[in-house]
Scaffold this motif. Sequence first.
Motif, PDB file in Angstrom:
ATOM      1  N   LYS A  52      27.954  97.050  22.490  1.00  0.00           N
ATOM      2  CA  LYS A  52      28.968  98.082  22.726  1.00  0.00           C
ATOM      3  C   LYS A  52      30.294  97.447  23.157  1.00  0.00           C
ATOM      4  O   LYS A  52      31.366  97.823  22.680  1.00  0.00           O
ATOM      5  N   VAL A  53      30.222  96.474  24.058  1.00  0.00           N
ATOM      6  CA  VAL A  53      31.443  95.804  24.525  1.00  0.00           C
ATOM      7  C   VAL A  53      32.083  95.013  23.388  1.00  0.00           C
ATOM      8  O   VAL A  53      33.310  95.024  23.214  1.00  0.00           O
ATOM      9  N   ILE A  54      31.263  94.321  22.611  1.00  0.00           N
ATOM     10  CA  ILE A  54      31.789  93.549  21.476  1.00  0.00           C
ATOM     11  C   ILE A  54      32.525  94.470  20.511  1.00  0.00           C
ATOM     12  O   ILE A  54      33.618  94.144  20.026  1.00  0.00           O
ATOM     13  N   GLN A  55      31.951  95.627  20.246  1.00  0.00           N
ATOM     14  CA  GLN A  55      32.583  96.572  19.329  1.00  0.00           C
ATOM     15  C   GLN A  55      33.881  97.124  19.902  1.00  0.00           C
ATOM     16  O   GLN A  55      34.883  97.258  19.194  1.00  0.00           O
ATOM     17  N   GLU A  56      33.880  97.431  21.191  1.00  0.00           N
ATOM     18  CA  GLU A  56      35.064  98.025  21.813  1.00  0.00           C
ATOM     19  C   GLU A  56      36.205  97.020  21.980  1.00  0.00           C
ATOM     20  O   GLU A  56      37.380  97.401  21.990  1.00  0.00           O
TER      21      GLU A  56
END
Length: 336
Positions: A52-56
């Motif tokens: 999720k963090v990588i995507q955001e």
Amino acid sequence: MKRVTYIKRSDRLKNYSIKEIAKLANVSSATVSRVINNSSYVEEEKRQRVIKVIQETNYIPNKVARSLFKHSSQIIGYIVPSITNPFFNELGRYIEQIAYQSNYHIILCNSNNNYEAELEYIRNLQAMNVDGLILTTTNTNLKYKTTMPVISIDRGFDYENNLVSIRSDHYTSGYLAAEHLYETGCKNMVFLGPFNTISTAKLRLQGYQAFCIENQLEARSLECGYEFEDGLKAMEILLKKYKNCDGIVCANDIVAIACYKILYNNNLKVPYDIKLIGYDNILSSEQVTPSLTTIEQPIEEIAKNAMKYMIDIIEKKEIVQKNIVLPVKLIKRETT
């Protein structure tokens, strides 16, 4: 359950480090690394937080850093002498397709027929820790030491780690071209090509000369480069020097198309006044009018062999140094 830190929209263009990704996801840097590399087990809840963090953040892993750790960059360099030559474009298209299917990426470099530029590209690719190099060299007489495996295509050379050389049967191509022109009635042929500077052109000239000697024909030739402009200039000279010329073996298809342009401008009809035969069988050779008779290089097979042996070398499979010569084929069309 640990929560993911909210990321401001203005921060999404920032270049994040792996430590910052770990902090935002409330996990360790080692956990982020394992998720990115899919190298070992990570609890699903933690994995999803990291993803999720990588995507955001639009996080992009540093491939060079990863390659130093994993001893593989999944990148292969491809150096060509001229990006304007359609043969190398078509060859590169097949190489890139095969590489992509095998989870490798290609970096294309154009030396522009400049040996110093070629060496500079090689140094830069080594600094990027690429896994290997596929190269059509601009100079077959000089040596250069590399730390990466090298596969030569089209032209042989003397690089220290040159494990595999792949080319078409250039000698036979010259012989076949002369034979076909002779069979269609030509007795006063001329060979156009860069035989004084390019080893492959010299091999084609030798094949052409062999046929002429066998059939008691004068083996006439004229130096000509591989570019369209080279063909225009050489054809102008040829018409003045060899006024009885009835057939031309051209350096490549692009030169043949340039020759046709000059013949058309001089009210000479192809194939009635002069016959033309090209080399490569690039896509445009069939698209022009009249369609071009040519000697076909097995472009896709060259690419398949180059990528097969490169991946075998990267994966540490045992490779015996090879010099692979692939067969050529006469493609009869409207210019002969």
